[in-house]
Design a protein around this motif. Structure first.
Motif, PDB file in Angstrom:
ATOM      1  N   LEU A  11     -35.366 -11.877 -11.927  1.00  0.00           N
ATOM      2  CA  LEU A  11     -35.726 -11.685 -10.526  1.00  0.00           C
ATOM      3  C   LEU A  11     -37.229 -11.472 -10.362  1.00  0.00           C
ATOM      4  N   GLU A  12     -37.823 -10.729 -11.286  1.00  0.00           N
ATOM      5  CA  GLU A  12     -39.276 -10.517 -11.244  1.00  0.00           C
ATOM      6  C   GLU A  12     -40.019 -11.837 -11.450  1.00  0.00           C
ATOM      7  N   LYS A  13     -39.506 -12.682 -12.310  1.00  0.00           N
ATOM      8  CA  LYS A  13     -40.115 -13.999 -12.535  1.00  0.00           C
ATOM      9  C   LYS A  13     -40.061 -14.830 -11.255  1.00  0.00           C
ATOM     10  N   ASP A 120     -43.426  -7.517   1.265  1.00  0.00           N
ATOM     11  CA  ASP A 120     -42.970  -6.133   1.445  1.00  0.00           C
ATOM     12  C   ASP A 120     -41.613  -5.917   0.788  1.00  0.00           C
ATOM     13  N   HIS A 121     -40.733  -6.886   0.963  1.00  0.00           N
ATOM     14  CA  HIS A 121     -39.387  -6.806   0.391  1.00  0.00           C
ATOM     15  C   HIS A 121     -39.450  -6.799  -1.138  1.00  0.00           C
ATOM     16  N   MET A 122     -40.262  -7.686  -1.698  1.00  0.00           N
ATOM     17  CA  MET A 122     -40.361  -7.776  -3.162  1.00  0.00           C
ATOM     18  C   MET A 122     -40.962  -6.499  -3.744  1.00  0.00           C
ATOM     19  N   LYS A 123     -41.972  -5.932  -3.085  1.00  0.00           N
ATOM     20  CA  LYS A 123     -42.586  -4.698  -3.579  1.00  0.00           C
ATOM     21  C   LYS A 123     -41.588  -3.546  -3.573  1.00  0.00           C
ATOM     22  N   LEU A 124     -40.757  -3.495  -2.532  1.00  0.00           N
ATOM     23  CA  LEU A 124     -39.739  -2.449  -2.479  1.00  0.00           C
ATOM     24  C   LEU A 124     -38.763  -2.597  -3.640  1.00  0.00           C
ATOM     25  N   GLU A 125     -38.360  -3.815  -3.908  1.00  0.00           N
ATOM     26  CA  GLU A 125     -37.449  -4.048  -5.030  1.00  0.00           C
ATOM     27  C   GLU A 125     -38.109  -3.669  -6.355  1.00  0.00           C
ATOM     28  N   GLU A 126     -39.364  -4.051  -6.521  1.00  0.00           N
ATOM     29  CA  GLU A 126     -40.049  -3.837  -7.797  1.00  0.00           C
ATOM     30  C   GLU A 126     -40.375  -2.368  -8.050  1.00  0.00           C
ATOM     31  N   THR A 127     -40.539  -1.593  -6.985  1.00  0.00           N
ATOM     32  CA  THR A 127     -40.907  -0.184  -7.167  1.00  0.00           C
ATOM     33  C   THR A 127     -39.726   0.774  -7.068  1.00  0.00           C
ATOM     34  N   VAL A 128     -38.642   0.351  -6.404  1.00  0.00           N
ATOM     35  CA  VAL A 128     -37.495   1.242  -6.212  1.00  0.00           C
ATOM     36  C   VAL A 128     -36.239   0.702  -6.885  1.00  0.00           C
ATOM     37  N   ASN A 132     -34.574   1.410 -11.099  1.00  0.00           N
ATOM     38  CA  ASN A 132     -33.283   2.086 -11.138  1.00  0.00           C
ATOM     39  C   ASN A 132     -32.223   1.243 -11.837  1.00  0.00           C
ATOM     40  N   LEU A 133     -32.281  -0.064 -11.652  1.00  0.00           N
ATOM     41  CA  LEU A 133     -31.350  -0.939 -12.359  1.00  0.00           C
ATOM     42  C   LEU A 133     -31.562  -0.837 -13.865  1.00  0.00           C
ATOM     43  N   ARG A 134     -32.816  -0.838 -14.289  1.00  0.00           N
ATOM     44  CA  ARG A 134     -33.107  -0.747 -15.726  1.00  0.00           C
ATOM     45  C   ARG A 134     -32.690   0.624 -16.278  1.00  0.00           C
ATOM     46  N   LEU A 135     -32.775   1.631 -15.438  1.00  0.00           N
ATOM     47  CA  LEU A 135     -32.422   2.981 -15.881  1.00  0.00           C
ATOM     48  C   LEU A 135     -30.912   3.168 -15.992  1.00  0.00           C
ATOM     49  N   LYS A 136     -30.159   2.605 -15.043  1.00  0.00           N
ATOM     50  CA  LYS A 136     -28.730   2.876 -14.958  1.00  0.00           C
ATOM     51  C   LYS A 136     -27.856   1.851 -15.675  1.00  0.00           C
ATOM     52  N   LEU A 137     -28.328   0.617 -15.832  1.00  0.00           N
ATOM     53  CA  LEU A 137     -27.505  -0.419 -16.450  1.00  0.00           C
ATOM     54  C   LEU A 137     -27.761  -0.494 -17.955  1.00  0.00           C
TER      55      LEU A 137
END
Length: 208
Positions: A11-13, A120-128, A132-137
């Motif tokens: 997704l980041e790519k 704005d949408h992408m920055k929100l995903e990348e910072t929030v 959290n996905l990397r932390l919880k999954l």
């Protein structure tokens, strides 16, 4: 874990590719080239958004335990993107090399509006969301997420469908996506054999 199979890295790519295309759009003076870049942007955003709706956003509440407002906010953002992309695609022919300068100026202003909303949408995903996905999954879950994203993008529509349902997306969109994709392919093919574009086809349909 290979970054190629990590769903978050995928997704980041996508985000970085879209940023690059927007930059190319505004750095290019040739109108024909600009509109082709915009078509690429729209196609990738539609596929990317479809995959997120199906497999990423449900995780916000199901696995991350985040507030439902964040989930609804992400869906609202993408609905705005769909409507902006639909508008731009519909009027794209009027912003070509022979377009009225005032129309072109207004069109590019709306492309900037899309870019700013998407950023704005992408920055929100990348910072929030992504941290959290990397932390919880688990590593396995991140790989599974990547496989699901690949699959979702492979059957996703290639044109914006702002009236498509979002609720229950994980169950509705695989079938709806394949139907939309088939319709989009037919629409593009009809544009090629008639000498018109998808936008022109939409304008003709609206007069019927």
């Amino acid at each position: 874990m290979s970054m190629e199979n990590d769903g978050v890295s995928m997704l980041e790519k996508d985000h970085n590719e879209v940023r690059g295309w927007f930059q190319n759009y505004f750095n290019t003076s040739d109108r024909t080239a600009k509109l082709q870049i915009l078509r690429d942007i729209i196609r990738e955003l539609v596929r990317h958004n479809s995959a997120e709706e199906q497999y990423v956003y449900p995780l916000i509440t199901d696995r991350l335990g985040m507030d439902n407002m964040i989930y609804e906010g992400h869906k609202q953002d993408e609905q705005i993107h769909k409507e902006l992309m639909y508008f731009l695609e519909y009027f794209m022919d009027r912003a070509g090399p022979n377009g009225n300068p005032q129309v072109i100026e207004l069109f590019d202003r709306d492309v900037k509006k899309l870019r700013d909303n998407v950023e704005d949408h992408m920055k929100l995903e990348e910072t929030v969301l992504f941290p959290n996905l990397r932390l919880k999954l688990t590593s396995t879950e991140l790989v599974n997420l990547g496989n699901n994203i690949k699959y979702a993008k492979s059957i996703a529509p290639t044109h914006p469908h702002p009236l498509a349902p979002q609720i229950g997306a994980k169950y509705v969109h695989p079938v709806q996506g394949m139907m939309d994709q088939a319709f989009d392919t037919l629409k593009d093919f009809k544009g090629q054999i008639t000498g018109g574009t998808a936008s022109q086809q939409q304008q003709q349909q609206s007069k019927m």
